[in-house]
Design a protein around this motif. Sequence first.
Motif, PDB file in Angstrom:
ATOM      1  N   ILE A  46       0.868  -1.188   0.070  1.00  0.00           N
ATOM      2  CA  ILE A  46       0.036   0.042  -0.100  1.00  0.00           C
ATOM      3  C   ILE A  46       1.010   1.100  -0.098  1.00  0.00           C
ATOM      4  O   ILE A  46       1.585   1.510   0.998  1.00  0.00           O
ATOM      5  N   THR A  47       0.555   2.143  -0.917  1.00  0.00           N
ATOM      6  CA  THR A  47       1.557   3.219  -1.201  1.00  0.00           C
ATOM      7  C   THR A  47       0.886   4.662  -0.839  1.00  0.00           C
ATOM      8  O   THR A  47      -0.283   4.592  -1.287  1.00  0.00           O
ATOM      9  N   ALA A  48       1.302   5.517  -0.311  1.00  0.00           N
ATOM     10  CA  ALA A  48       0.888   6.639  -0.105  1.00  0.00           C
ATOM     11  C   ALA A  48       1.952   7.929  -0.545  1.00  0.00           C
ATOM     12  O   ALA A  48       2.882   7.635  -0.581  1.00  0.00           O
ATOM     13  N   ASP A  49       1.292   9.011  -1.189  1.00  0.00           N
ATOM     14  CA  ASP A  49       2.271   9.961  -1.789  1.00  0.00           C
ATOM     15  C   ASP A  49       1.944  11.237  -1.284  1.00  0.00           C
ATOM     16  O   ASP A  49       0.931  11.680  -0.860  1.00  0.00           O
ATOM     17  N   TYR A  50       3.153  11.524  -0.366  1.00  0.00           N
ATOM     18  CA  TYR A  50       2.804  12.742   0.319  1.00  0.00           C
ATOM     19  C   TYR A  50       3.740  13.959  -0.415  1.00  0.00           C
ATOM     20  O   TYR A  50       3.992  15.029   0.276  1.00  0.00           O
ATOM     21  N   GLY A  51       4.064  14.005  -1.969  1.00  0.00           N
ATOM     22  CA  GLY A  51       4.525  15.075  -2.233  1.00  0.00           C
ATOM     23  C   GLY A  51       3.651  15.995  -3.083  1.00  0.00           C
ATOM     24  O   GLY A  51       3.217  15.870  -4.281  1.00  0.00           O
ATOM     25  N   GLY A  52       3.231  16.882  -2.635  1.00  0.00           N
ATOM     26  CA  GLY A  52       1.927  17.854  -3.058  1.00  0.00           C
ATOM     27  C   GLY A  52       0.687  17.418  -3.046  1.00  0.00           C
ATOM     28  O   GLY A  52      -0.052  17.701  -3.688  1.00  0.00           O
ATOM     29  N   ASN A  53       0.558  16.274  -2.210  1.00  0.00           N
ATOM     30  CA  ASN A  53      -0.807  15.689  -1.947  1.00  0.00           C
ATOM     31  C   ASN A  53      -1.852  16.555  -1.035  1.00  0.00           C
ATOM     32  O   ASN A  53      -1.260  16.740   0.051  1.00  0.00           O
ATOM     33  N   THR A  90       9.130   1.368   3.119  1.00  0.00           N
ATOM     34  CA  THR A  90      10.119   1.875   2.221  1.00  0.00           C
ATOM     35  C   THR A  90       9.538   3.138   1.394  1.00  0.00           C
ATOM     36  O   THR A  90       8.509   3.418   1.531  1.00  0.00           O
ATOM     37  N   GLN A  91      10.536   3.872   1.305  1.00  0.00           N
ATOM     38  CA  GLN A  91      10.443   5.369   0.724  1.00  0.00           C
ATOM     39  C   GLN A  91      11.080   5.444  -0.964  1.00  0.00           C
ATOM     40  O   GLN A  91      11.965   4.637  -0.946  1.00  0.00           O
ATOM     41  N   HIS A  92      10.362   5.777  -1.767  1.00  0.00           N
ATOM     42  CA  HIS A  92      10.905   5.777  -3.184  1.00  0.00           C
ATOM     43  C   HIS A  92       9.994   6.736  -3.892  1.00  0.00           C
ATOM     44  O   HIS A  92       9.356   7.458  -3.688  1.00  0.00           O
ATOM     45  N   ASP A  93      10.116   6.864  -5.128  1.00  0.00           N
ATOM     46  CA  ASP A  93       9.312   7.810  -6.192  1.00  0.00           C
ATOM     47  C   ASP A  93       8.873   6.869  -7.322  1.00  0.00           C
ATOM     48  O   ASP A  93       8.851   7.485  -8.463  1.00  0.00           O
ATOM     49  N   TRP A  95       6.144   5.567  -8.890  1.00  0.00           N
ATOM     50  CA  TRP A  95       4.872   5.218  -9.056  1.00  0.00           C
ATOM     51  C   TRP A  95       4.404   4.046  -9.965  1.00  0.00           C
ATOM     52  O   TRP A  95       3.397   3.245  -9.894  1.00  0.00           O
ATOM     53  N   ALA A  96       4.981   3.755 -11.153  1.00  0.00           N
ATOM     54  CA  ALA A  96       4.991   2.694 -12.104  1.00  0.00           C
ATOM     55  C   ALA A  96       4.934   1.553 -11.698  1.00  0.00           C
ATOM     56  O   ALA A  96       4.166   0.575 -12.043  1.00  0.00           O
ATOM     57  N   GLU A  97       5.708   1.168 -10.462  1.00  0.00           N
ATOM     58  CA  GLU A  97       5.495  -0.087 -10.072  1.00  0.00           C
ATOM     59  C   GLU A  97       4.477  -0.359  -9.067  1.00  0.00           C
ATOM     60  O   GLU A  97       4.003  -1.592  -8.746  1.00  0.00           O
ATOM     61  N   PHE A  98       3.840   0.717  -8.586  1.00  0.00           N
ATOM     62  CA  PHE A  98       2.948   0.391  -7.132  1.00  0.00           C
ATOM     63  C   PHE A  98       1.557   0.956  -7.563  1.00  0.00           C
ATOM     64  O   PHE A  98       0.708   1.259  -6.877  1.00  0.00           O
ATOM     65  N   ALA A  99       1.269   1.401  -8.797  1.00  0.00           N
ATOM     66  CA  ALA A  99      -0.128   1.859  -9.491  1.00  0.00           C
ATOM     67  C   ALA A  99      -0.410   1.349 -10.666  1.00  0.00           C
ATOM     68  O   ALA A  99       0.377   0.981 -11.597  1.00  0.00           O
ATOM     69  N   PRO A 100      -1.616   0.848 -11.172  1.00  0.00           N
ATOM     70  CA  PRO A 100      -2.111   0.431 -12.677  1.00  0.00           C
ATOM     71  C   PRO A 100      -1.864   1.427 -13.390  1.00  0.00           C
ATOM     72  O   PRO A 100      -1.879   2.510 -13.084  1.00  0.00           O
ATOM     73  N   ALA A 101      -1.449   1.291 -14.683  1.00  0.00           N
ATOM     74  CA  ALA A 101      -1.105   2.139 -15.642  1.00  0.00           C
ATOM     75  C   ALA A 101      -2.161   3.335 -15.820  1.00  0.00           C
ATOM     76  O   ALA A 101      -1.800   4.469 -16.109  1.00  0.00           O
ATOM     77  N   PRO A 112       7.589  16.192  -8.894  1.00  0.00           N
ATOM     78  CA  PRO A 112       8.137  15.088  -8.023  1.00  0.00           C
ATOM     79  C   PRO A 112       7.011  14.455  -7.077  1.00  0.00           C
ATOM     80  O   PRO A 112       6.266  15.402  -6.704  1.00  0.00           O
ATOM     81  N   HIS A 113       7.239  13.165  -6.909  1.00  0.00           N
ATOM     82  CA  HIS A 113       6.192  12.432  -6.044  1.00  0.00           C
ATOM     83  C   HIS A 113       7.210  11.759  -4.971  1.00  0.00           C
ATOM     84  O   HIS A 113       8.125  10.989  -5.272  1.00  0.00           O
ATOM     85  N   THR A 114       6.679  11.746  -3.714  1.00  0.00           N
ATOM     86  CA  THR A 114       7.617  11.460  -2.330  1.00  0.00           C
ATOM     87  C   THR A 114       6.544  10.344  -2.049  1.00  0.00           C
ATOM     88  O   THR A 114       5.403  10.391  -1.732  1.00  0.00           O
ATOM     89  N   LEU A 115       7.066   9.098  -2.314  1.00  0.00           N
ATOM     90  CA  LEU A 115       5.985   7.891  -1.990  1.00  0.00           C
ATOM     91  C   LEU A 115       6.586   7.011  -0.744  1.00  0.00           C
ATOM     92  O   LEU A 115       7.941   6.931  -0.500  1.00  0.00           O
ATOM     93  N   ILE A 116       5.690   6.616  -0.135  1.00  0.00           N
ATOM     94  CA  ILE A 116       6.236   5.601   0.988  1.00  0.00           C
ATOM     95  C   ILE A 116       5.082   4.208   0.934  1.00  0.00           C
ATOM     96  O   ILE A 116       3.860   4.579   0.733  1.00  0.00           O
ATOM     97  N   THR A 117       5.887   3.375   1.036  1.00  0.00           N
ATOM     98  CA  THR A 117       4.968   1.999   0.802  1.00  0.00           C
ATOM     99  C   THR A 117       5.310   1.166   1.905  1.00  0.00           C
ATOM    100  O   THR A 117       6.316   0.696   2.324  1.00  0.00           O
ATOM    101  N   ALA A 118       4.125   0.540   2.511  1.00  0.00           N
ATOM    102  CA  ALA A 118       4.312  -0.625   3.475  1.00  0.00           C
ATOM    103  C   ALA A 118       3.638  -1.744   2.868  1.00  0.00           C
ATOM    104  O   ALA A 118       2.685  -1.763   2.068  1.00  0.00           O
ATOM    105  N   ALA A 119       4.381  -2.943   3.059  1.00  0.00           N
ATOM    106  CA  ALA A 119       4.099  -4.277   2.335  1.00  0.00           C
ATOM    107  C   ALA A 119       3.890  -5.328   3.760  1.00  0.00           C
ATOM    108  O   ALA A 119       4.847  -5.247   4.633  1.00  0.00           O
TER     109      ALA A 119
END
Length: 208
Positions: A46-53, A90-93, A95-101, A112-119
């Motif tokens: 599950i990924t949250a975007d906190y870059g400009g959200n 994990t923190q990353h940027d 999006w392509a790996e963690f959301a459908p196209a 820029p998107h600042t993402l954090i994913t909990a697995a």
Amino acid sequence: MRAARSILILAAGGAVLAPLCAFGHGAEFLSAKLTLLPNAEVLLEITADYGGNPLIADEAVAREALIDPIRLRRDETLVLLTELSAASVTQHDNWAEFAPASYLPSDTEAQPHTLITAAWRWRSKTPEIVFEMPKGKLHDVLLWTRDQTNPDAPPKWMLLLAGDRSKAIAVHWQPWWQRWQTVMASSVFVLALGYFVSRNFTLRQRTL
């Protein structure tokens, strides 16, 4: 406004998901990627975007949103994800790996998107799993599936609002008789190996 937009997405379907996301930031939902693995294992990221959200102000809010974003329904009980496995964060940027196209924000490259994913990863105890959103949750969840055994299949997705329940999702479940065959085959192999090692040892002892 946010609820009306979510209803429009549900009514219209995935074909128009990208245009609807394009007029805004496009990352206002939590993206929940469910990967179906062999032997009834599942991986939920599950990924949250906190870059400009506008709904997630900073990293602290993002981490809080990922503590209990969605729950597993087992019979009449709601199970916390933390009860299924420990979370890997994990923190990353990427999006392509963690959301459908069709859900990727239109401004992925420009902003820029600042993402954090909990697995969480666990083995399902049932042939189907159902998720439920706790009532009172602020962040909607876009739940989508990826079948590792059929990676070319298009992802299936559903948008869950607070209080919603997902459709039943089939996992790669082995019937009891197939699991029994696997256990028996492993047991026979171990016994045969033990016999071979023991016989070799006995023959070597005789030749000394």
